[in-house]
Design a protein around this motif. Structure first.
Motif, PDB file in Angstrom:
ATOM      1  N   ALA A   1       3.671  14.359 -14.512  1.00  0.00           N
ATOM      2  CA  ALA A   1       4.131  13.099 -14.344  1.00  0.00           C
ATOM      3  C   ALA A   1       4.839  12.371 -15.350  1.00  0.00           C
ATOM      4  O   ALA A   1       5.128  11.176 -15.373  1.00  0.00           O
ATOM      5  N   CYS A   2       5.298  13.270 -16.391  1.00  0.00           N
ATOM      6  CA  CYS A   2       6.082  12.635 -17.472  1.00  0.00           C
ATOM      7  C   CYS A   2       7.486  12.241 -17.114  1.00  0.00           C
ATOM      8  O   CYS A   2       8.036  13.387 -16.450  1.00  0.00           O
ATOM      9  N   PRO A   3       7.900  11.243 -17.132  1.00  0.00           N
ATOM     10  CA  PRO A   3       9.460  10.704 -16.831  1.00  0.00           C
ATOM     11  C   PRO A   3      10.180  11.299 -17.655  1.00  0.00           C
ATOM     12  O   PRO A   3      10.146  11.129 -18.860  1.00  0.00           O
TER      13      PRO A   3
ATOM     14  N   ALA B   1       6.312  13.128 -11.134  1.00  0.00           N
ATOM     15  CA  ALA B   1       7.240  12.666 -12.280  1.00  0.00           C
ATOM     16  C   ALA B   1       8.661  11.962 -11.732  1.00  0.00           C
ATOM     17  O   ALA B   1       9.121  12.777 -11.009  1.00  0.00           O
TER      18      ALA B   1
ATOM     19  N   VAL C   1       9.377  20.328 -11.728  1.00  0.00           N
ATOM     20  CA  VAL C   1       8.587  19.200 -11.454  1.00  0.00           C
ATOM     21  C   VAL C   1       7.139  19.613 -10.609  1.00  0.00           C
ATOM     22  O   VAL C   1       7.502  20.007  -9.522  1.00  0.00           O
TER      23      VAL C   1
ATOM     24  N   THR D   1       6.888  19.153 -16.012  1.00  0.00           N
ATOM     25  CA  THR D   1       6.321  18.240 -16.145  1.00  0.00           C
ATOM     26  C   THR D   1       5.590  17.752 -14.843  1.00  0.00           C
ATOM     27  O   THR D   1       6.019  18.248 -13.678  1.00  0.00           O
TER      28      THR D   1
END
Length: 121
Positions: free
Chosen positions: A54-56, A77, A73, A52
């Motif tokens: 920026a997807c939390p 994120a 990461v 990911t």
């Protein structure tokens, strides 16, 4: 590892590298230009590795992903570190100074190799 790795890149469009070399380990690779919050669990449900930018990924999400063993990461994120630790999920940032596709794949290969070596011990 004897089982095929399932790698899912949730938000490939935000990653700056244009080309990603093919990892040398046996795997299935899926990538999405971006992922809405409601799609994270369905996309990662069978994944062993999540990537990911920026997807939390929060504790509730992690609790639903029983095959996930590592998260890479590549950007800002937000990941629930405590939930990862509780589930034994390896959380690894990609150094921002080296956000190349080769660096990402090399990191993935090293993580899979380390997991394979640990499983054979």
């Amino acid at each position: 590892m004897s089982a095929k790795e399932r790698v899912v890149f949730l938000d490939r469009a935000t990653f700056t590298a244009d080309d990603l070399p093919i990892p040398r380990f046996e795997h299935n690779w899926s990538e999405y230009p971006d992922t809405e919050a409601a799609d994270i669990v369905p996309r990662l449900f069978w994944a062993t590795t999540a990537i990911t930018h920026a997807c939390p990924i929060d504790a509730e999400t992690i609790g639903q992903l029983h095959k996930l063993t590592r998260i890479v990461v590549t950007g800002p994120a937000k990941i629930d570190v405590e939930a990862c630790a509780a589930r034994g999920i390896v959380l690894q940032p990609l150094a921002t100074s080296n956000g190349s596709g080769q660096a990402l794949v090399s990191l993935l290969e090293a993580m899979v190799e380390a997991a394979s070596s640990g499983a054979q011990s």
